[in-house]
Design a protein around this motif. Structure first.
Motif, short mmCIF file in Angstrom:
data_model
loop_
_atom_site.label_atom_id
_atom_site.label_comp_id
_atom_site.label_asym_id
_atom_site.label_seq_id
_atom_site.Cartn_x
_atom_site.Cartn_y
_atom_site.Cartn_z
N LYS A 41 0.83 -1.20 0.00
CA LYS A 41 0.00 0.00 0.00
C LYS A 41 0.87 1.26 0.00
O LYS A 41 0.57 2.23 -0.71
CB LYS A 41 -0.93 0.00 1.21
CG LYS A 41 -1.87 1.20 1.28
CD LYS A 41 -2.78 1.13 2.50
CE LYS A 41 -3.69 2.35 2.57
NZ LYS A 41 -4.59 2.29 3.75
N ASP A 83 2.27 1.94 -3.44
CA ASP A 83 1.20 2.43 -4.31
C ASP A 83 0.89 3.89 -4.02
O ASP A 83 0.69 4.70 -4.94
CB ASP A 83 -0.07 1.59 -4.12
CG ASP A 83 0.06 0.19 -4.69
OD1 ASP A 83 0.99 -0.03 -5.50
OD2 ASP A 83 -0.75 -0.68 -4.31
N GLN A 84 0.84 4.25 -2.73
CA GLN A 84 0.56 5.64 -2.36
C GLN A 84 1.68 6.57 -2.80
O GLN A 84 1.42 7.68 -3.31
CB GLN A 84 0.36 5.74 -0.84
CG GLN A 84 -0.92 5.08 -0.34
CD GLN A 84 -0.98 5.07 1.17
OE1 GLN A 84 -0.01 4.77 1.86
NE2 GLN A 84 -2.15 5.39 1.71
N ASP A 143 3.72 6.08 -5.26
CA ASP A 143 3.65 6.18 -6.71
C ASP A 143 2.58 7.16 -7.15
O ASP A 143 2.75 7.91 -8.13
CB ASP A 143 3.38 4.79 -7.31
CG ASP A 143 3.34 4.81 -8.82
OD1 ASP A 143 4.39 5.10 -9.43
OD2 ASP A 143 2.27 4.54 -9.40
N SER A 144 1.47 7.21 -6.43
CA SER A 144 0.35 8.09 -6.81
C SER A 144 0.70 9.56 -6.66
O SER A 144 0.09 10.41 -7.32
CB SER A 144 -0.89 7.76 -5.97
OG SER A 144 -0.70 8.16 -4.61
N ILE A 145 1.68 9.89 -5.79
CA ILE A 145 2.08 11.30 -5.64
C ILE A 145 3.40 11.59 -6.35
O ILE A 145 3.99 12.65 -6.17
CB ILE A 145 2.18 11.71 -4.15
CG1 ILE A 145 3.25 10.88 -3.42
CG2 ILE A 145 0.83 11.58 -3.46
CD1 ILE A 145 3.45 11.35 -1.97
N ARG A 202 5.31 17.25 -1.91
CA ARG A 202 5.31 15.81 -2.13
C ARG A 202 6.30 15.11 -1.20
O ARG A 202 6.06 13.99 -0.74
CB ARG A 202 5.65 15.50 -3.59
CG ARG A 202 4.54 15.84 -4.55
CD ARG A 202 4.72 15.10 -5.87
NE ARG A 202 6.00 15.38 -6.49
CZ ARG A 202 6.24 16.40 -7.31
NH1 ARG A 202 5.26 17.25 -7.59
NH2 ARG A 202 7.43 16.56 -7.85
N SER A 228 5.24 12.22 1.34
CA SER A 228 5.88 10.90 1.36
C SER A 228 6.43 10.59 2.74
O SER A 228 6.32 9.45 3.22
CB SER A 228 6.99 10.84 0.31
OG SER A 228 8.04 11.75 0.59
#
Length: 391
Positions: free
Chosen positions: A27, A30-31, A33-35, A94, A98
């Motif tokens: 997870k 994935d998170q 990568d989304s930002i 970002r 992160s």
């Protein structure tokens, strides 16, 4: 070949999932990568133990809405457009996002761990953290009351026997003089903290008692088949130095090295491939990663560190500069196995100007890479032989 690429990139993830790759780590990646924050994933093996590794790092800046003072080193005020200011603030935002994701995930993982060591400091608004966590199957070989000595950083080795674990470190920036907040306040471009998160999962263990070194001739031939195509030029390279030679003797001449046997002669030999365009470089980069992935799948007893490369649509600098190796293999006599040479092999990616390069190299004893490697036939104790006459 595209199907081979997909299989290569998915193999380690699927294998790790079958062995129980932590869902919180999935997870998290994935998170991130989304930002737009990249994670680094690799497959590591020393023959008897294969590990799946996920790492991510970031820097923390002051992302408050207060005006940023843009100036050069001489103190001259620089003209920055609103669009440029927005890009910088988005980058800092970002980074904080992160960090928050990494830290919250680490806290949840620590609560699930079988053993953990946690230390935090928030002096002067600068975070310093250390999370060292064994998530399962850990047998402590030391005193049960053992406390890691932070001055020698043994925290990972404490849980090195765990089949699953992670390390989170957040430290004041090495660019922040003596943790001087005043120096930081004068320059918001100095990061307050540097963060690294590394998760490891043992995905395979063997009872074999032999570790094999890569067959370099076979390995280099496999790579050559991928790179021998229109738009690619190649030339051999030889780098040697006498025993007792030190990198510092050549000042900044050596730009990369791996020193393991300074008391022995060193030799690195192999091939440099020059790729003409970024589009071709990206295609070959993917194919190369797939072929190497297939190779290590077929040779389970190698001692290697392999990084499967995902697709990349950015510029060549990012594609060929950060974490610029695809695979490293090594075999040294300091291990409990016997071998007649101290060997290492690596495939490196670089860019120089508008050109992309792939280096396929084998080293006996130390690995050295000199400046101007892309122009050289040989480098022997500092004496250069160029491919072409230097005017």
């Amino acid at each position: 070949m595209k199907n081979l690429l997909i299989l290569s990139l998915l193999y380690i993830t699927l294998q790790a999932n079958a062995q129980g790759l932590n869902e919180r780590v999935i997870k998290l990646t994935d998170q991130l990568d989304s930002i737009g924050v990249a994670t680094f994933e690799a497959n590591y093996s020393h023959g008897l133990r294969t590990e799946y590794i996920v790492t991510v790092s970031c820097e923390l800046y002051d992302d408050s809405p207060a005006p940023i003072k843009y100036q050069d080193q001489q103190g001259n005020i620089l003209s920055v457009t609103p669009e440029q200011d927005k890009r910088i603030r988005d980058l800092w935002r970002r980074s904080h996002e992160s960090y928050d994701l990494i830290r919250s995930t680490s806290r949840l993982l620590a609560e699930e761990g079988t053993e953990c060591y946690i230390w935090e400091s928030h002096r002067n608004g600068i975070d310093s953290l250390l999370y060292s966590v064994a998530l399962r199957d850990f047998t402590n070989q030391q005193d049960k009351t053992y406390m890691p000595d932070l001055s020698t950083n043994p925290e990972w080795s404490k849980y090195g026997g765990a089949k699953e674990g992670f390390i989170l470190k957040a430290n004041p920036s090495r660019f922040l003089p003596n943790n001087d907040m005043e120096a930081y306040k004068k320059n918001r471009f100095q990061p307050k903290s540097e963060i690294s998160f590394t998760y490891r999962l043992t995905v395979e263990e063997e009872d074999e008692d032999t570790v094999y070194y890569v067959d370099y001739k076979e390995f280099a031939g496999m790579i050559d088949k991928v790179l021998q195509t229109d738009g690619v030029k190649s030339h051999p390279i030889l780098i040697t130095h006498d025993k007792g030679a030190k990198v510092e003797d050549f000042k900044s001449e050596i730009i990369s090295c791996d020193i393991t046997h300074p008391d022995l002669d060193g030799e690195t030999h192999g091939t440099v491939y020059e790729i003409e365009t970024a589009e071709l470089a990206n295609t070959l980069r993917r194919l190369l990663s797939a072929e190497i992935g297939n190779y290590v799948d077929r040779h389970r007893n190698l001692n290697y560190l392999y990084r499967p490369l995902q697709d990349y649509s950015g510029d060549m600098r990012g594609m060929f500069s950060s974490n610029n190796w695809v695979i490293r293999t090594e075999f040294h006599t300091k291990h409990w196995y016997t071998f007649d040479k101290n060997l290492s092999c690596r495939v490196l990616l670089h860019h120089v100007g508008s050109k992309a390069y792939v280096l396929v190299l084998e080293s006996v004893n130390d690995f050295w890479l000199p400046k101007d490697w892309h122009k050289l036939k040989s480098w022997k104790n500092g004496v250069k032989e160029y491919l072409y006459l230097q005017l």
